[in-house]
Design a protein around this motif. Sequence first.
Motif, mmCIF file in Angstrom:
data_model
loop_
_atom_site.group_PDB
_atom_site.id
_atom_site.type_symbol
_atom_site.label_atom_id
_atom_site.label_comp_id
_atom_site.label_asym_id
_atom_site.label_seq_id
_atom_site.Cartn_x
_atom_site.Cartn_y
_atom_site.Cartn_z
ATOM 1 N N VAL A 38 33.283 20.009 33.253
ATOM 2 C CA VAL A 38 31.857 19.713 33.422
ATOM 3 C C VAL A 38 31.673 18.844 34.665
ATOM 4 C CG1 VAL A 38 29.889 18.466 32.440
ATOM 5 C CG2 VAL A 38 31.267 19.979 30.994
ATOM 6 N N ARG A 39 32.514 17.838 34.824
ATOM 7 C CA ARG A 39 32.399 16.903 35.949
ATOM 8 C C ARG A 39 32.561 17.605 37.296
ATOM 9 N NH1 ARG A 39 35.901 13.426 34.349
ATOM 10 N NH2 ARG A 39 37.618 13.939 35.719
ATOM 11 N N VAL A 40 33.493 18.567 37.397
ATOM 12 C CA VAL A 40 33.716 19.247 38.676
ATOM 13 C C VAL A 40 32.802 20.460 38.858
ATOM 14 C CG1 VAL A 40 36.097 18.441 38.886
ATOM 15 C CG2 VAL A 40 35.643 20.677 37.839
ATOM 16 N N GLY A 41 32.004 20.774 37.822
ATOM 17 C CA GLY A 41 31.000 21.825 37.980
ATOM 18 C C GLY A 41 31.451 23.231 37.614
ATOM 19 N N LEU A 42 32.583 23.375 36.934
ATOM 20 C CA LEU A 42 33.032 24.712 36.545
ATOM 21 C C LEU A 42 32.244 25.258 35.353
ATOM 22 C CD1 LEU A 42 36.907 24.426 36.915
ATOM 23 C CD2 LEU A 42 35.284 25.550 38.453
ATOM 24 N N VAL A 43 31.694 24.373 34.554
ATOM 25 C CA VAL A 43 30.861 24.771 33.420
ATOM 26 C C VAL A 43 29.760 23.720 33.270
ATOM 27 C CG1 VAL A 43 32.236 23.606 31.648
ATOM 28 C CG2 VAL A 43 30.899 25.593 31.025
ATOM 29 N N ARG A 44 28.573 24.198 32.901
ATOM 30 C CA ARG A 44 27.449 23.299 32.680
ATOM 31 C C ARG A 44 27.008 23.378 31.226
ATOM 32 N NH1 ARG A 44 23.224 24.716 37.151
ATOM 33 N NH2 ARG A 44 24.965 24.962 38.530
ATOM 34 N N PRO A 45 26.799 22.252 30.575
ATOM 35 C CA PRO A 45 26.307 22.305 29.199
ATOM 36 C C PRO A 45 24.935 22.973 29.171
ATOM 37 C CG PRO A 45 26.907 20.052 29.827
ATOM 38 C CD PRO A 45 26.987 20.885 31.048
ATOM 39 N N SER A 46 24.632 23.663 28.061
ATOM 40 C CA SER A 46 23.325 24.296 27.958
ATOM 41 C C SER A 46 22.229 23.249 27.856
ATOM 42 C CB SER A 46 23.283 25.249 26.763
ATOM 43 O OG SER A 46 23.602 24.554 25.572
ATOM 44 N N ARG A 47 22.550 22.104 27.293
ATOM 45 C CA ARG A 47 21.605 20.981 27.267
ATOM 46 C C ARG A 47 22.387 19.697 27.030
ATOM 47 N NH1 ARG A 47 20.035 19.376 21.879
ATOM 48 N NH2 ARG A 47 21.024 20.764 20.380
ATOM 49 N N VAL A 48 21.733 18.593 27.355
ATOM 50 C CA VAL A 48 22.326 17.275 27.142
ATOM 51 C C VAL A 48 21.269 16.416 26.465
ATOM 52 C CG1 VAL A 48 23.323 15.230 28.239
ATOM 53 C CG2 VAL A 48 23.777 17.494 29.192
ATOM 54 N N GLU A 49 21.614 15.827 25.332
ATOM 55 C CA GLU A 49 20.729 14.889 24.646
ATOM 56 C C GLU A 49 21.342 13.510 24.768
ATOM 57 O OE1 GLU A 49 19.681 15.759 20.642
ATOM 58 O OE2 GLU A 49 18.800 17.708 21.158
ATOM 59 N N GLY A 50 20.678 12.657 25.503
ATOM 60 C CA GLY A 50 21.263 11.346 25.793
ATOM 61 C C GLY A 50 22.469 11.567 26.687
ATOM 62 N N ARG A 51 23.630 11.240 26.176
ATOM 63 C CA ARG A 51 24.862 11.498 26.921
ATOM 64 C C ARG A 51 25.729 12.528 26.224
ATOM 65 N NH1 ARG A 51 27.518 6.030 28.966
ATOM 66 N NH2 ARG A 51 28.893 7.618 29.776
ATOM 67 N N VAL A 52 25.166 13.216 25.221
ATOM 68 C CA VAL A 52 25.927 14.179 24.429
ATOM 69 C C VAL A 52 25.661 15.595 24.940
ATOM 70 C CG1 VAL A 52 26.331 15.099 22.121
ATOM 71 C CG2 VAL A 52 25.788 12.673 22.420
ATOM 72 N N PRO A 53 26.681 16.251 25.509
ATOM 73 C CA PRO A 53 26.489 17.629 25.981
ATOM 74 C C PRO A 53 26.624 18.626 24.831
ATOM 75 C CG PRO A 53 28.679 16.877 26.567
ATOM 76 C CD PRO A 53 27.982 15.727 25.885
ATOM 77 N N PHE A 54 25.829 19.695 24.895
ATOM 78 C CA PHE A 54 25.895 20.783 23.928
ATOM 79 C C PHE A 54 26.187 22.070 24.682
ATOM 80 C CE2 PHE A 54 23.559 17.570 21.703
ATOM 81 C CZ PHE A 54 23.924 17.717 20.381
ATOM 82 N N PHE A 55 26.982 22.937 24.060
ATOM 83 C CA PHE A 55 27.409 24.174 24.690
ATOM 84 C C PHE A 55 27.003 25.358 23.827
ATOM 85 C CE2 PHE A 55 30.117 20.771 26.079
ATOM 86 C CZ PHE A 55 30.245 20.996 27.443
ATOM 87 N N GLY A 56 26.362 26.344 24.459
ATOM 88 C CA GLY A 56 25.990 27.577 23.782
ATOM 89 C C GLY A 56 27.084 28.618 23.945
#
Length: 132
Positions: A31-49
């Motif tokens: 996520v940090r290097v940009g290879l995958v992006r979370p579908s959404r982030v709530e606060g600091r918690v990433p969620f993946f679809g």
Amino acid sequence: MSDQSAREEEQRLEAAAAATHVPPSRVRYFVRVGLVRPSRVEGRVPFFGEAELAQLRRIRRLRDDLGLNTAGIEIALRLRDEIESLRRELGKASAKGPVLVTRARPSGASGSRRSRPATATDLDTGGSDGRL
């Protein structure tokens, strides 16, 4: 699909890591290097679809099975995206009618396609005995 049901199908980082057999620390790195992006982030918690889980599985295969480093993975994913884009464009164009595909000649290419020096067999003048 409603917005609520889409959110229910998303997974937190730890669950996504377990589902894709990728350590959570490595998912954070991807996520940090940009290879995958979370579908959404709530606060600091990433969620993946599901799309992001599929991307994590592709990354895992490229890294673990093919031995690619981060730069190689980035290039492979970019090329895959470009191929998919070209396939979609070709599908749209073919729905409109016949498609003519031409091959572009590399820049700097002369009229000759020869990439190696000529040999005696290449210079056969067509005599009946096969000699020059």
